[in-house]
Design an enzyme around this catalytic site. Sequence first.
Site, short mmCIF file in Angstrom:
data_model
loop_
_atom_site.label_atom_id
_atom_site.label_comp_id
_atom_site.label_asym_id
_atom_site.label_seq_id
_atom_site.Cartn_x
_atom_site.Cartn_y
_atom_site.Cartn_z
N SER A 131 0.95 -1.17 -0.08
CA SER A 131 -0.08 -0.03 -0.07
C SER A 131 0.81 1.19 0.09
O SER A 131 2.25 1.04 0.25
CB SER A 131 -0.84 -0.06 1.13
OG SER A 131 -1.54 1.28 1.51
N TYR A 144 -2.24 -0.48 10.56
CA TYR A 144 -2.40 -0.92 9.36
C TYR A 144 -0.94 -0.62 8.61
O TYR A 144 -0.61 -1.77 7.94
CB TYR A 144 -3.48 -0.35 8.57
CG TYR A 144 -3.36 -0.56 7.03
CD1 TYR A 144 -3.96 -1.94 6.72
CD2 TYR A 144 -3.18 0.17 5.83
CE1 TYR A 144 -3.92 -2.22 5.35
CE2 TYR A 144 -3.24 -0.11 4.65
CZ TYR A 144 -3.82 -1.38 4.13
OH TYR A 144 -3.77 -1.50 2.89
#
Length: 286
Positions: A131, A144
Amino acid sequence: MTLSSETVVVTGASTGIGAATARELARRGLHVLAGVRRDRDADALRGDRIEPVILDITEPDHIAALTARIDSPLRALVNNAAVQTNAPVEALPLDEWRRLFEVNLFGHIAVTQALLPALLRHAGRVINISSVGGRVAMPTYGPYAGTKFALEAVSDSLRRELAPLGVPVVVIEPGAIRTDMASRVVAATNQAAAAMSPEHRDRYGNLIRAINAQSAAHTPNGVSAADAAQVIATAVTARRPRTRYTIGRDAALITRLSRLLPDRLLDRMLTASLRPHYRQSAAAGR
């Protein structure tokens, strides 16, 4: 060897990028073992060259069954499964931290370890879906982003270990993607916020609302799952794939800025980008 004689494993293929990637790879002629969590997801995805398999990457029995199912040359493993909750570092319980790392890091390592013998036999490749949060950690993204930073580090090490053995390792770094995951993240974030102590809510409540508002504003302008799947499929099929691909202009810009800007200047830019969403969330609450 033709693509039609090769298999690709895609984890986290129930919806979003994973499902779109499974369909795109099948369209290109590969046989796809698509990992899903539920029978109804399998029924929705099943199609020509797509074989759904029930797969929770934190369950050793599921991984063993997947490994036993592979009976043709394994072209690639696409480690896509992920969960996300946004919460301040101070306020998220350790059990939830561990859950995120179990899925987003340790599960991928477990699947990779199990499938590496097959990948090594046929010079396959590992594609890890990271990501933009694996390069820059926004406020409340610590849990995250922590998993994704770790996945990036593991990918770098694995790439250097496997390069002499003929197995490329590729990292994909998406930015905003138009999928249902964005709404699930907001729901998970609100659930975590509701479980916080009054002191934590007083300290971080406005920040969480601004982050949710920012996500709601940016997601509709993100890349489609189908377009993201095109990039991942390129990494799977290219003769000599790059070590990293970004998906979306936002991911390309943020990763570039993270390399060029001093930390404090980047901090100020990220704070400024949130300011309008504080106002937006405050107005919505009146």
